[in-house]
Design a protein around this motif. Structure first.
Motif, short mmCIF file in Angstrom:
data_model
loop_
_atom_site.label_atom_id
_atom_site.label_comp_id
_atom_site.label_asym_id
_atom_site.label_seq_id
_atom_site.Cartn_x
_atom_site.Cartn_y
_atom_site.Cartn_z
N GLY A 68 0.83 -1.20 0.00
CA GLY A 68 0.00 0.00 0.00
C GLY A 68 0.86 1.24 0.00
O GLY A 68 2.09 1.18 -0.13
N ILE A 69 0.19 2.37 0.16
CA ILE A 69 0.91 3.65 0.11
C ILE A 69 1.43 4.03 1.49
O ILE A 69 2.63 4.19 1.70
N LYS A 199 16.54 8.26 -5.72
CA LYS A 199 15.46 7.54 -6.42
C LYS A 199 15.76 6.04 -6.51
O LYS A 199 15.57 5.42 -7.57
N ASN A 200 16.25 5.47 -5.41
CA ASN A 200 16.55 4.04 -5.40
C ASN A 200 15.32 3.25 -4.95
O ASN A 200 15.34 2.51 -3.97
N PHE A 201 14.20 3.47 -5.67
CA PHE A 201 12.97 2.71 -5.43
C PHE A 201 12.32 2.46 -6.79
O PHE A 201 12.47 3.22 -7.74
N ASN A 202 11.59 1.37 -6.86
CA ASN A 202 10.97 0.95 -8.11
C ASN A 202 9.47 1.21 -8.16
O ASN A 202 8.84 0.96 -9.19
N PHE A 203 8.91 1.67 -7.05
CA PHE A 203 7.46 1.86 -6.99
C PHE A 203 7.16 3.29 -6.56
O PHE A 203 7.82 3.83 -5.66
N ILE A 204 6.15 3.87 -7.22
CA ILE A 204 5.78 5.26 -6.89
C ILE A 204 5.18 5.37 -5.50
O ILE A 204 5.23 6.41 -4.86
N GLU A 205 4.65 4.21 -5.00
CA GLU A 205 4.10 4.23 -3.64
C GLU A 205 5.18 4.56 -2.62
O GLU A 205 4.94 5.26 -1.63
N LEU A 206 6.40 4.05 -2.87
CA LEU A 206 7.48 4.32 -1.93
C LEU A 206 7.89 5.79 -1.96
O LEU A 206 8.25 6.36 -0.92
N ILE A 208 5.87 8.31 -2.45
CA ILE A 208 4.85 9.02 -1.65
C ILE A 208 5.09 8.77 -0.17
O ILE A 208 5.02 9.69 0.66
N ARG A 209 5.41 7.51 0.15
CA ARG A 209 5.61 7.17 1.55
C ARG A 209 6.82 7.90 2.13
O ARG A 209 6.79 8.42 3.24
N SER A 390 -7.57 -2.34 6.71
CA SER A 390 -6.34 -3.08 6.48
C SER A 390 -5.16 -2.37 7.13
O SER A 390 -5.31 -1.35 7.81
N VAL A 391 -3.95 -2.93 6.90
CA VAL A 391 -2.73 -2.34 7.46
C VAL A 391 -2.44 -0.99 6.84
O VAL A 391 -1.88 -0.11 7.47
N PHE A 392 -2.86 -0.79 5.61
CA PHE A 392 -2.55 0.43 4.88
C PHE A 392 -3.76 1.35 4.88
O PHE A 392 -4.91 0.90 4.92
N VAL A 393 -3.48 2.64 4.84
CA VAL A 393 -4.52 3.66 4.84
C VAL A 393 -5.35 3.55 3.57
O VAL A 393 -4.80 3.49 2.47
N GLY A 394 -6.68 3.50 3.72
CA GLY A 394 -7.58 3.45 2.57
C GLY A 394 -7.87 2.07 2.06
O GLY A 394 -8.57 1.93 1.05
N GLN A 395 -7.36 1.03 2.71
CA GLN A 395 -7.61 -0.32 2.27
C GLN A 395 -8.46 -1.07 3.30
O GLN A 395 -8.41 -0.77 4.50
#
Length: 1182
Positions: A68-69, A199-206, A208-209, A390-395
């Motif tokens: 999640g985000i 920018k050593n991440f592969n997901f846009i969620e990371l 934002i986090r 869920s564990v993540f906000v909005g889920q």
């Protein structure tokens, strides 16, 4: 905003942990909470609990792809579980103890370092001592610091049993903890910012986090600028994620994005408003809404989008409401753009509360559609079971039980839709809408925005109406409808009146139902409105059209004729008008029902004689769509004997039997039918036997057997137009056929009084004088008829327009507080006793009197006298009114006679006074010689010396006054008895007459006998009376009354004089004959006085003796200077001037010019010869 978790609603607070010495934890925690900013504490009693500070297995596991985000509990964990600093507390006994204790300290430190190493938590080592004498060796302290691997400034000594040292220890500990916490959050933020920059991440969620975490760490450090920047970066990155992420099903993916973006928007808006940037916050909100308003989502969950939109407006409204930032005056100009101009309402919470309610209504409509389209309600209700966040906000996920453990299963979009429908069905959106509208209504009302407040009130009332709470709905509609009437909004007024009419019907209120129905039927809505009306919701009354008006008209008059109306759809209750409960409606000058029935009354004359007939025109107008047949009309006046009833010719017999001929008079009219917008004019004659004002009060129309409408009568000259009809395209007509009567006609006519046959005479003997009891004879003479129940009313009015009461507030209340007052009323001799047994009591006040007079036969007269006293000179108007009955018959009308006279009040006597020294005797008054510039100029008198007081009285009136006596009244105290006052001369004042303008003087001798600094001289009392001539006295039959006028003498100063100089010389001299002058210098002190004297030469005299010399006067003795003088010139001459100077007092004395004046005869006059009586007088030849 209350739906958000507390960790999101409030700014982050630094968390530190205390380990060891649990007895100090409350003291340290209380101190840290009171700091600014505050610091929260996580207290661990011993080192066995430090495992809670380490990382869990779940945190260390690498999940690969993010689920999640934002993690839901990450921020809460850093607020209550993960401290920034750990403070270890060791007692001095542990550190300085035996090797076993030291080994335990080292072991605890090593274990703590292992736990903290994974989280980079900072460490502070504190050694607790009871007093400053419990010192630990320096070697052991260095070993402890090296073992803990901390800097020396974070290795602290804490002294607990000394108050001053405890305060200093807490201050040092707080500063160290705050500094290390700031370093910890700064390092954590830098560590995550490095990931963002690389920018050593592969997901846009990371991305934002990470931005979110950096912003939170900046908030921990109170760096609001950096927090705002990274929240905005996270917001922009999240917007790019829309439409690209496929991690979750489409519906849930959009829900998660909107939930996270809502949280980011809340944080950004909070920071902007916290910084006072209201304009920037409103601009950000506009961009936020514009970006996500079109992201509606799947059709089956459209209601979730509108619910989200409503929540955005609600939260921003609450933020604006709780913000202390001020709104600049030109904010709307700055914010507006050419594409979307802004209004000033965007800076007030009311605007956002209103739109929140609007989108909540949209959500309710879409939810109802979605629920009606769903398969079964049971399936919807069961779908919400076991679904949690869920564990993540909005889920959301389903919680499943597998053996002894619980696992979370991701929902499909279909399952989530069923869950959302079940949750939406559980809440009552109508009450939420009402609460939002109420907040908007109150906010608009506080801003004095009546139109916007009425709009919100209208929407609230509709919600109550939908819920079936008709009482609450009616109360709100009643408040709204008044503004719509005032503004003249016909369509809105039609709609609200329709709701009010339906609420009255459901509540069973017959009167309200008929009033609202009549008002609706009389609204200015023509048949052309049917084709030009706009589409919209018009409420239960339907669209505003002429057929609807006709239907309402028929329905209400059917109810009046006895046709019942059902109050509910089931028809179990009905509305009806019965004989037991007849209906009565009131129409006043501001009633909205004036369009239903308007009554105009005009008398053809303005003044009429008693018993004479006067014509009256009654005009009625109605705007109802159909003609109305009136059964009868009752015209009511303020004189009830003039009331009459009007009936149509066809119903004359029926109406006469119902009203009765003895109760009221009955008149007939050819027709009593009211046609739409056409005046019904009726003219009748009225006779009034009672004088005074005759006014038509109201017109009561009876419609049917049980309905009456009381309409307030209006004058054509002052009648207002019908507000809602004055701009309609109608033919303007006058209420009367005569246009002049329509513009000047009044509903009031003045009935004159009968001509009095009694004379009322007021006699006055010239102007009144201040202080005297002025008598005014009042004579009542009967000439045409006898006088029964007579009554005199006396009024005193200021002729100059002021008041008769003194305006000085500082004066205490006294009888003199009125400038002019009526003292009493004296009746003829012997009459007071004859009336003693009757209940006729005269009432006299300062400016008003009331006196009953006895029965007076035809041709007789009666007289009384008014006693008036003037306390100030003032002209007044005396008004005397006589009211009486010409006969003793019951119901006889009273006749009034009015007379007035102006009486001038003048001051009679003006008094004055002056002090003089004895002739040719001059005391040395030091107060006059050495007078200071700022001292008072009060009169000074010499102690035990005679002074002359002359009191004058001048006649300032136009009449002759007779003086009775003049005396001085001393105060009856020690000061008053310290002075002797004697009247000079023995002439009595009994025959002293003072003509106008003449001045009278009285001489008194004053001898102060005691040495007082200030001596009260008392008050001069002058007794006088008015001198009447023989003709005046015989004509008015009055006697002079004695008047006392007082004149307060000023206080004088009494002083002991050191020297007294007396001049002794003959009163006259003969030319060429020498005479001797003596100057006596008396020393009244106990000291030797050195005195210089000088004698000036004079051309009129030849003198001998010393001209200048210095002498010494012994104490309590006198020195006499003598010199011979020979007059050389005849006539009134000035003796040579003598000047006496006191060396001790540096003061000089000179006799006055009058004391130095002597008359010189050219030869010895005859009256000075020795044998005057022996010589006869010789005639003088002419």
């Amino acid at each position: 905003m209350e739906d958000y978790a507390e960790e999101f609603r409030t700014p982050p607070v630094t968390l530190i942990s205390l380990v060891g010495c649990p007895e100090l934890h409350p003291t340290i925690s209380t101190y840290l909470h009171s700091e600014q900013p505050p610091i929260n504490t996580l207290a661990l009693p011993d080192f066995s609990k430090i495992s809670v500070l380490g990382r869990t297995h779940k945190e260390t596991a690498d999940s690969g792809q993010p689920g999640g985000i934002l993690k839901r509990d990450w921020l809460l964990k850093h607020r209550i579980k993960v401290p920034a600093v750990v403070a270890t507390l060791f007692s001095s006994d542990q550190v300085a103890g035996d090797p076993a204790q030291w080994l335990q300290v080292c072991t605890d430190l090593e274990n703590l370092k292992i736990v903290l190493r994974g989280r980079n938590i900072k460490l502070v080592v504190v050694v607790v001592q009871s007093t400053d004498k419990d010192e630990v060796t320096e070697d052991r302290m260095i070993a402890l610091r090296k073992r803990a691997e901390v800097d020396s400034k974070y290795h602290l000594i804490f002294i607990q049993n000394d108050a001053s040292e405890l305060k200093q220890s807490l201050k040092r500990l707080g500063s160290a903890l705050a500094e290390l916490a700031n370093i910890y959050y700064r390092d954590e933020g830098r560590r995550i910012k490095t990931r963002i920059e690389k920018k050593n991440f592969n997901f846009i969620e990371l991305n934002i986090r990470y931005c979110f975490k950096v912003a939170v760490y900046a908030e921990f450090r109170r760096d609001w600028v950096e927090a705002l920047r990274f929240y905005e970066d996270a917001y922009r990155a999240l917007r790019e994620m829309v439409g690209t992420s496929t991690r979750l099903p489409a519906i849930q993916r959009l829900v998660e994005i909107k939930t996270v973006v809502e949280l980011l928007h809340f944080k950004i808006s909070t920071l902007l408003l916290h910084g006072g940037k209201v304009i920037e916050a409103v601009m950000w909100f506009r961009q936020h809404i514009a970006s996500y308003k079109t992201l509606v989502g799947a059709p089956e969950v459209v209601f979730l989008h509108w619910d989200w939109m409503s929540r955005q407006y609600l939260v921003f409204a609450e933020l604006l409401e709780t913000s202390a930032a001020t709104i600049p005056g030109n904010a709307s100009l700055i914010l507006g753009t050419s594409e979307k101009p802004s209004t000033e309402w965007e800076f007030h919470p009311a605007y956002y509360y209103e739109l929140a309610a609007h989108y909540m209504r949209e959500k309710r409509c879409c939810l109802e559609v979605a629920l009606s389209a769903s398969e079964t309600s049971k399936r919807i209700e069961s779908s919400s079971e076991s679904v949690i966040q869920s564990v993540f906000v909005g889920q959301f996920a389903r919680l499943l039980e597998q053996g002894e453990a619980f696992v979370m299963q991701i929902l499909t979009d279909a399952e989530y839709v069923q869950y959302a429908l079940a949750e939406g069905k559980r809440f009552q959106d109508s009450y939420e809408i009402i609460a939002l509208l109420k907040k908007s209504f109150e906010s608009y009302d506080n801003l004095n925005a009546r139109r916007m407040a009425s709009y919100c009130g209208n929407q609230m009332a509709r919600e109550y109406f939908t819920l079936g709470e008709f009482g609450n709905a009616k109360n709100l509609f009643d408040g709204v409808v008044s503004l719509y009437r005032q503004e003249g909004w016909i369509t809105l007024l039609w709609e609200v009146l329709g709701y009010l009419r339906e609420c009255s019907r459901r509540l069973g209120s017959v009167k309200d139902f008929i009033e609202f129905s009549l008002e609706m039927a009389a609204l200015p809505i023509s048949s052309a409105a049917e084709s030009s009306r706009c589409k919209g919701e018009y409420g239960p009354a339907g669209p505003p059209a002429f057929p609807q008006r006709e239907m309402i008209h028929r329905e209400v008059f059917g109810l009046v004729k006895g046709e019942p109306i059902s109050t509910s759809e089931e028809g179990n209750c009905i509305l009806a008008i019965t004989n037991d409960e007849p209906l009565h409606l009131e129409i006043d000058l501001i009633s909205p029902l004036r369009v239903v029935l308007l009554a105009s009354v005009a008398f053809h004359e303005q003044v009429v004689k008693p018993g004479a007939s006067i014509s009256l025109t009654l005009s009625l107008l109605s705007q109802l769509p159909h003609s109305v047949e009136i059964d009868q009309l009752e015209i009511q006046f303020n004189q009830s004997e003039c009331n009459f009833t009007i009936a149509s010719a066809s119903k004359e017999t029926e109406v006469a039997s119902s009203v009765g001929e003895t109760v009221t008079r009955l008149k007939t009219a050819p027709n009593l039918s009211l046609v739409t917008n056409k005046w019904l004019r009726l003219t009748f004659d009225v006779i009034s036997e009672q004088s005074g004002k005759l006014e038509c009060l109201s017109v009561i129309a009876k419609l049917g057997p049980h309905l009456t409408i009381c309409c307030r009568a209006e004058s054509p000259a002052s009648m207002d137009d019908l507000p809602l009809w004055k701009f309609e395209d109608l033919v303007q007509t006058f209420p009367t056929k005569d246009p002049a009567l329509a513009f000047s006609g009044q509903k009031v006519v003045q009935v004159e009084e009968p001509d009095p046959q009694v004379d009322l005479v007021l006699g006055a003997t010239g102007p009144a004088l201040v202080g005297e009891r002025f008598l005014v004879p009042v004579t009542v003479t009967s000439k045409g008829h006898a006088i029964y129940s007579g009554e005199l009313k006396i009024n005193l009015v200021d002729a100059s327009g002021g008041g008769l009461v003194s305006p000085r507030e500082t004066e205490p209340f006294s009888m003199d507080s009125h400038h002019v007052e009526l003292l009493g009323i004296s009746e003829p001799d012997g009459e007071g006793e004859s009336q003693a047994g009757m209940d006729n009591i005269k009432k006299v006040q300062q400016s008003f009197g009331l006196l009953p007079i006895p029965f007076i036969q035809l041709g007789d007269s009666w007289c009384c006298k008014l006693e008036i006293k003037w306390n100030r000179p003032k002209p007044i108007m005396l008004y005397v009114s006589l009211g009486y009955l010409p006969n003793s018959e019951a119901g006889a009308q009273k006749v009034h006679v009015h007379k007035s006279i102006q009486i001038e009040g003048k001051t009679a006597v003006v008094m004055g006074h002056r002090f003089m020294l004895p002739y040719r005797r001059h005391p040395l008054l030091l107060s006059k010689i050495k007078l200071a510039p700022d001292s008072d100029h009060s009169q000074s008198l010499a102690l035990n010396e005679t002074s002359i007081l002359i009191v004058s009285a001048k006649n300032c009136s136009d009449v002759t006054l007779q003086l009775m006596s003049m005396s001085i009244e001393m105060d009856d105290d020690e000061i008053g008895r310290s002075c002797t006052v004697q009247q000079g001369g023995d002439i009595p004042l009994d025959n002293a007459f003072l003509v106008p303008g003449e001045e009278f003087r009285q001489v008194f001798s004053v001898i102060p006998e005691l040495n007082f600094p200030t001596l009260a001289m008392g008050t001069v009392s002058l007794r006088w009376s008015r001198k009447f001539g023989f003709e005046e006295q015989s004509r008015s039959s009055v006697t002079a009354t004695e008047v006392l006028t007082r004149h307060r003498l000023p206080d004088v100063n009494v002083e002991m004089v050191p020297l007294i100089v007396s001049l002794e010389c003959p009163p006259q001299a003969i030319l060429g004959s020498p005479f001797t002058c003596y100057v006596r210098i008396r020393n009244q002190t106990e000291l030797l006085q050195e005195v210089k004297y000088s004698l000036a030469d004079s051309q009129s005299f030849v003198l001998s003796g010393f001209h200048n010399d210095t002498i010494f006067v012994l104490p309590k003795s006198e020195h006499i200077l003598g010199y011979k003088v020979v007059p050389l010139v005849s006539g009134s001459q000035q003796l040579p001037r003598v000047t006496v100077t006191s060396v001790r007092y540096s003061a000089e004395l000179q006799p006055s010019f009058s004391a130095s004046t002597i008359f010189v005869f050219p030869c010895k006059p005859q009256f000075m010869m020795d044998d005057v009586g022996s010589k006869s007088l010789e005639p003088i030849a002419t």
